[in-house]
Every structure is written in C-alpha cells, then in structure tokens.
Scaffold this motif. Sequence first.
Motif, PDB file in Angstrom:
ATOM      1  N   SER A  59       0.832  -1.217   0.000  1.00 53.82           N
ATOM      2  CA  SER A  59       0.000   0.000   0.000  1.00 53.82           C
ATOM      3  C   SER A  59       0.862   1.262   0.000  1.00 53.82           C
ATOM      4  O   SER A  59       0.378   2.352  -0.272  1.00 53.82           O
ATOM      5  N   LYS A  60       2.164   1.098   0.293  1.00 53.88           N
ATOM      6  CA  LYS A  60       3.086   2.245   0.272  1.00 53.88           C
ATOM      7  C   LYS A  60       3.679   2.453  -1.122  1.00 53.88           C
ATOM      8  O   LYS A  60       4.548   3.304  -1.324  1.00 53.88           O
ATOM      9  N   GLY A  61       3.226   1.616  -2.102  1.00 54.60           N
ATOM     10  CA  GLY A  61       3.701   1.767  -3.475  1.00 54.60           C
ATOM     11  C   GLY A  61       5.043   1.121  -3.748  1.00 54.60           C
ATOM     12  O   GLY A  61       5.651   1.370  -4.790  1.00 54.60           O
ATOM     13  N   LYS A  62       5.520   0.285  -2.826  1.00 54.92           N
ATOM     14  CA  LYS A  62       6.813  -0.385  -2.998  1.00 54.92           C
ATOM     15  C   LYS A  62       6.604  -1.805  -3.521  1.00 54.92           C
ATOM     16  O   LYS A  62       5.657  -2.497  -3.109  1.00 54.92           O
ATOM     17  N   TYR A  63       7.517  -2.253  -4.424  1.00 51.98           N
ATOM     18  CA  TYR A  63       7.404  -3.593  -5.003  1.00 51.98           C
ATOM     19  C   TYR A  63       8.181  -4.621  -4.182  1.00 51.98           C
ATOM     20  O   TYR A  63       9.287  -4.340  -3.707  1.00 51.98           O
ATOM     21  N   VAL A  64       7.584  -5.828  -4.074  1.00 55.67           N
ATOM     22  CA  VAL A  64       8.213  -6.923  -3.323  1.00 55.67           C
ATOM     23  C   VAL A  64       8.226  -8.175  -4.200  1.00 55.67           C
ATOM     24  O   VAL A  64       7.199  -8.555  -4.772  1.00 55.67           O
ATOM     25  N   ALA A  65       9.405  -8.809  -4.331  1.00 53.61           N
ATOM     26  CA  ALA A  65       9.523 -10.096  -5.042  1.00 53.61           C
ATOM     27  C   ALA A  65       9.493 -11.210  -3.992  1.00 53.61           C
ATOM     28  O   ALA A  65      10.416 -11.312  -3.176  1.00 53.61           O
ATOM     29  N   PRO A  66       8.436 -12.038  -3.977  1.00 52.14           N
ATOM     30  CA  PRO A  66       8.298 -13.015  -2.890  1.00 52.14           C
ATOM     31  C   PRO A  66       9.279 -14.183  -2.943  1.00 52.14           C
ATOM     32  O   PRO A  66       9.702 -14.690  -1.903  1.00 52.14           O
ATOM     33  N   PRO A  98      15.175 -25.888   8.745  1.00 55.73           N
ATOM     34  CA  PRO A  98      14.723 -27.291   8.783  1.00 55.73           C
ATOM     35  C   PRO A  98      13.298 -27.504   9.269  1.00 55.73           C
ATOM     36  O   PRO A  98      12.705 -28.544   9.003  1.00 55.73           O
ATOM     37  N   MET A  99      12.718 -26.524   9.976  1.00 54.03           N
ATOM     38  CA  MET A  99      11.343 -26.700  10.469  1.00 54.03           C
ATOM     39  C   MET A  99      10.287 -26.309   9.435  1.00 54.03           C
ATOM     40  O   MET A  99       9.117 -26.628   9.588  1.00 54.03           O
ATOM     41  N   VAL A 100      10.690 -25.577   8.387  1.00 52.57           N
ATOM     42  CA  VAL A 100       9.726 -25.041   7.406  1.00 52.57           C
ATOM     43  C   VAL A 100       9.785 -25.875   6.134  1.00 52.57           C
ATOM     44  O   VAL A 100      10.841 -26.050   5.545  1.00 52.57           O
ATOM     45  N   GLU A 101       8.620 -26.376   5.705  1.00 57.72           N
ATOM     46  CA  GLU A 101       8.583 -27.167   4.471  1.00 57.72           C
ATOM     47  C   GLU A 101       8.211 -26.319   3.262  1.00 57.72           C
ATOM     48  O   GLU A 101       8.808 -26.444   2.203  1.00 57.72           O
ATOM     49  N   VAL A 102       7.182 -25.473   3.400  1.00 58.16           N
ATOM     50  CA  VAL A 102       6.755 -24.598   2.301  1.00 58.16           C
ATOM     51  C   VAL A 102       6.430 -23.230   2.874  1.00 58.16           C
ATOM     52  O   VAL A 102       5.937 -23.130   4.004  1.00 58.16           O
ATOM     53  N   ALA A 103       6.695 -22.175   2.085  1.00 60.82           N
ATOM     54  CA  ALA A 103       6.375 -20.814   2.527  1.00 60.82           C
ATOM     55  C   ALA A 103       5.752 -20.036   1.378  1.00 60.82           C
ATOM     56  O   ALA A 103       6.071 -20.271   0.208  1.00 60.82           O
ATOM     57  N   CYS A 104       4.860 -19.122   1.736  1.00 59.27           N
ATOM     58  CA  CYS A 104       4.230 -18.241   0.746  1.00 59.27           C
ATOM     59  C   CYS A 104       4.265 -16.822   1.289  1.00 59.27           C
ATOM     60  O   CYS A 104       3.654 -16.529   2.323  1.00 59.27           O
ATOM     61  N   VAL A 105       5.012 -15.944   0.612  1.00 57.62           N
ATOM     62  CA  VAL A 105       5.101 -14.543   1.029  1.00 57.62           C
ATOM     63  C   VAL A 105       4.095 -13.743   0.217  1.00 57.62           C
ATOM     64  O   VAL A 105       4.031 -13.864  -1.008  1.00 57.62           O
ATOM     65  N   SER A 106       3.295 -12.940   0.914  1.00 59.28           N
ATOM     66  CA  SER A 106       2.236 -12.181   0.252  1.00 59.28           C
ATOM     67  C   SER A 106       2.113 -10.815   0.928  1.00 59.28           C
ATOM     68  O   SER A 106       2.930 -10.471   1.774  1.00 59.28           O
ATOM     69  N   GLY A 107       1.073 -10.067   0.530  1.00 58.67           N
ATOM     70  CA  GLY A 107       0.855  -8.759   1.153  1.00 58.67           C
ATOM     71  C   GLY A 107       0.560  -7.651   0.168  1.00 58.67           C
ATOM     72  O   GLY A 107       0.841  -6.483   0.435  1.00 58.67           O
ATOM     73  N   ALA A 108      -0.018  -8.000  -0.999  1.00 54.31           N
ATOM     74  CA  ALA A 108      -0.385  -6.974  -1.979  1.00 54.31           C
ATOM     75  C   ALA A 108      -1.366  -5.991  -1.350  1.00 54.31           C
ATOM     76  O   ALA A 108      -2.334  -6.403  -0.685  1.00 54.31           O
ATOM     77  N   ASN A 109      -1.097  -4.697  -1.527  1.00 55.90           N
ATOM     78  CA  ASN A 109      -1.957  -3.604  -1.025  1.00 55.90           C
ATOM     79  C   ASN A 109      -2.016  -3.522   0.497  1.00 55.90           C
ATOM     80  O   ASN A 109      -2.897  -2.856   1.036  1.00 55.90           O
ATOM     81  N   GLN A 110      -1.118  -4.212   1.183  1.00 53.17           N
ATOM     82  CA  GLN A 110      -1.016  -4.095   2.638  1.00 53.17           C
ATOM     83  C   GLN A 110       0.182  -3.206   2.974  1.00 53.17           C
ATOM     84  O   GLN A 110       1.018  -2.918   2.121  1.00 53.17           O
ATOM     85  N   THR A 111       0.284  -2.790   4.239  1.00 54.11           N
ATOM     86  CA  THR A 111       1.384  -1.895   4.629  1.00 54.11           C
ATOM     87  C   THR A 111       2.737  -2.598   4.534  1.00 54.11           C
ATOM     88  O   THR A 111       3.744  -1.983   4.187  1.00 54.11           O
ATOM     89  N   SER A 112       2.764  -3.905   4.851  1.00 55.39           N
ATOM     90  CA  SER A 112       4.015  -4.680   4.823  1.00 55.39           C
ATOM     91  C   SER A 112       3.695  -6.104   4.392  1.00 55.39           C
ATOM     92  O   SER A 112       2.569  -6.580   4.562  1.00 55.39           O
TER      93      SER A 112
END
Length: 556
Positions: free
Chosen positions: A429-436, A447-461
Amino acid sequence: MARKLSLPLDKVQYWEEQKAQEIYLSQPMGNGEVVDYTWRRAVGEARRMATYLKSMDLPAGSRIAIISKNCAHWIMSDWAIWMAGHVSVPLYPTLNAETVRYILDHSGAEVAFVGKLDDWEMMKPGVPETMHCISYPLSPETDFPTWNEIVAQQSPLQPVAERDPDEMATIVYTSGSTGKPKGVMLSFANMAYAAEGCIQALDVTPDERMLSYLPLAHVFERFVVELGSLYAGFHLYFAQTLDTFLQDLQRAKPTLFLAVPRIWTKFQAGVFQKMPPEKLDRLLKIPLLNRVIKKKILTNLGLEHVKFAGSGSAPLAGEILEWYRRLGLELLEGYGMSENFAYSHMSMPGRSRTGYVGEPLPGVETRITEEGEVQVRSPATMMGYYRDPEKTAETMTEDGFLATGDKGEEDELKRLKLTGRIKEIFKTSKGKYVAPAPIENELVAHPMVEVACVSGANQTSPYALVMLGEDVRPRISNPNYRKEVDKQLEHLMEEVNQGLDPHEQLKFMVVVRDEWTIENNFLTPTMKLKRNVVEDAYQNKMDDWYSRSQTIIWED
C-alpha cells in the motif's frame, strides 16, 4: 554451423542393434520381483504395440495419452506412439478428474494408456467411457485390453513410421500453477537438440545409472531421464513406491541423480533427525572423522556413487546447496521451462555459484530486457501452444525468443540469477514492489519449514504463511515443543528481515493448520505452490492478522 541431429527413433533403433542383450530398464513389480528389459526386448515390445496402434487406422499424428506413474511401459508406450506415426500426450498421475477430462478433450486424444496409478478411482470419471484404453501390467483393476496380451498377439512393426525433425512429437501440458494447463507442442528436433546438448555439456556416458521417480509427464524428468538415457544408452531403474524409495536408490546405485528442492530438504531433515546439525558440524571439522562421516551419510542416502546431482523445478536455498557441497556432493542447479523442454541453463561442475541457476547450455541465447525479464532462444524452443495462437504470440517474441516471465540478472560468466517472477511481484500500500520468491527461499532453508508463501499486496508490509515440516507438525501439541518452534521461527524471521530492504521486511509469520498438498490443490503435480489458491484460502483472515501485534501467529 547447425549440428546434424539424430532423432529419438533413430536412437531407439541404434541401441536395439548395438546393445541388444544389455539391460536398459529395471522395473520393480512388487513382492521383491524386478523385471529387467534388455534393449532388444524393450524395443521389440514397443514395435508390437505400434503394430496394434497402426491397426486402429487412426489419422496420422493422432494424439495418444499416457496416464501413469513412471515405469518401463511408460517409455515403451512413448516409443510405440511415435513408431505408429502419432503424438504422445502425457498426463500427471495425480490430476483430478476435471483436469484429466480437460486435457483429453483439449488435445483431442483418441486412445489412452492407463498405467501405474495410486488413485485411479479419482481420475477415472475424467476419462470418457467411449475412449479406447490399454492397461499396463502394474495398472489398477480394469477391463481394458492389457499390454501383455496385445504384444503377445502382434508382430513387430517393420519399418516404423518416418518422422520429420520438425514434426510434433508430444504435447506437454503445463502443471497449471496459473490457471488452465497449456499444451506445449514439442517437435522431434526440439527433444533431440536438448538431449544431445545435455550429454555434451555434462559428458554423460553409457555407463551411468539413474533412478526414475519424478513424473515423466514433466519436462525435467523427460528431458534428462527418458531422453538422456536414450541418447547416452545408459541403464534406467524405476522406483516402486514412496515407502521403498531409499531401497530403490540403494538398488540402483545411481551415478546421476535428479531431485526437486523439497526432496533435498527432506533428505537433509532425515539426516538431522539422526544427528543434530550442531553435532554434525563438529564432527565434520575433525580431519580423521570428516571423510568417514560424509561417506556414511551419502551411503545411507544411496548417493555414494553419484558424480552429478541435479536440482530443478524451483530454486533451492543457498544454505542447503552449501550443506550438500560440504558432504562432497556438488548439487548442480538447472533452469528451464516446459516451453523449451527444460533446456536453458545449468550449473557446470567446478563453475557453479550459490544463488545462480547456471550458465546457458550449448546453443542457448539469453538476453535480459529493460524490465529485467529473462528471454531465451534455442533450437529446443517449442513450436507453440496447442490450439492457442494468442497465448503463443504473447509468449514468443517476433525474433523467436521465449519470454519466460522470470526476472533475472547475469554475472560476468553469463551465469543467471533469478530474482522473482514478473507476475508474482506485488506492490504494498506504500507503493513499494516486493519479489516473494527470494524471501521464500530463505524461509524454507530452515529445517522446520517445508513450504512458505510470502504475500501482502496492497497491505502496509508483507507477511509469510508457512507450513511446518512433516516431522514437526505432529509434535506441536506439546506446549514446550511449540514454544521452541515459536522461538526458532522468531529468530528465523529476524534473520531474514535483516537481509531485506525495509519495505520488504515481514510484519509477521502465520503457521498454517492445513497441509498443502497436490490432492487439495495447493500444490501443482510438480510440488510448486499455487500462489493464487493459497492466498485465496486465507484472504478472510487477513484483517485480523494485521490487527494483532504478534510476530508469530498460529492459525486458529
């Protein structure tokens, strides 16, 4: 000067003459029995099946589907389809009935081989009752004509159909991570160029051994395993089940081994279960023990004879690459797409660089556009998308480059680093681009994490959804263990955020309750995340999560 190509059926007939009595395919049948197929027997059975397909009087170039897990008959079917003058259409053995029906309808398939499958009942409604089907010896119970009955009744096809290099050999349907699968048309020349280039680049010999277990419906396995073994003439083994995977590896004693990142991560987690990483690090620093420990680990994994190990289909975290290299196993990353038969870039032994997917394979041209998009061109580039000229025009540039949709950069040795997907990059929402993707790679290195999904379009962070590893999930009901997981995840998020620009830093991490699988449509058949499905599943909880002032949130 363009090199003269030897087409797949040329190689089939060459090995039939040159290595008639040597074993090509080793197929476990269950109950400890393994059937070995010599080149003469494998090619002979394919010729007999081709006679049967010819007897059906289908128009030349008819599409014939293969619905099966990997097995010797999968490869013999592919040959038989080509020998009879037709086009093979592989389907993943984990597809739901709706997708099966879509691919069969879209391709116009006339016949289907129904093979080794774990859930035929789920897939069966997608196969029209009017479709002529043929079953394999390892097929589920059906009333279809069987492979063995057919080859016993037919004489070998002589001569086989003459195939033109530029003729369509196969339609490979993409795994559908962004919607309906697209049918990638590949010619015999596309496949031949990729196979010969790979063998040349890695100096693959007829003495290699490989275990085939990743889906042959995917270009990665088809290119390196089916076409690689066909062009180099080496021995191919098949896995029986997931439960017997380690025994299958130890039986094959592979010299070449391919895996996707989740498998390399699981192998590492299995080692850590037996020996904590801190203890292993200490032992590897002791000169007298170092060699013994490394050999023991690789032997237990069945990888002690491997000279080249490859990882592809998705990026692998740098920490995991380095860990395997410390064990003496140089993982070579590769990069490619269905649209170029996975023939694009590969790390070369002694020249690999952590964080980079390798350098262009022989005959591959690469360019980076002003927007940062990676575009590639080679004789392995597809003919186009089947029955979709608009999508073909979108993906292919006027001068014949494939627009990959990946962002990337090259170093001074032309090694390629991928920095994200153009379509996956989102704006806060601050107009900054993020490559997930790069952030996700850092998270799944834990080692504890098997899959991750980074998101947050139109959010502050941005934020991250994480699915814990299968050895971690059953233990989180223990409050003390859950506190330990909390502590480790907080530390992980702190570490990851330190390496990110302020606008990329994660606000929180959510530990999801559900398991993301192929069956529940969160993952593609090649175990890639279906980002849109994941994001949609948790959309209604977003406001609540952002309103909390927690770093680690456990999904209710």
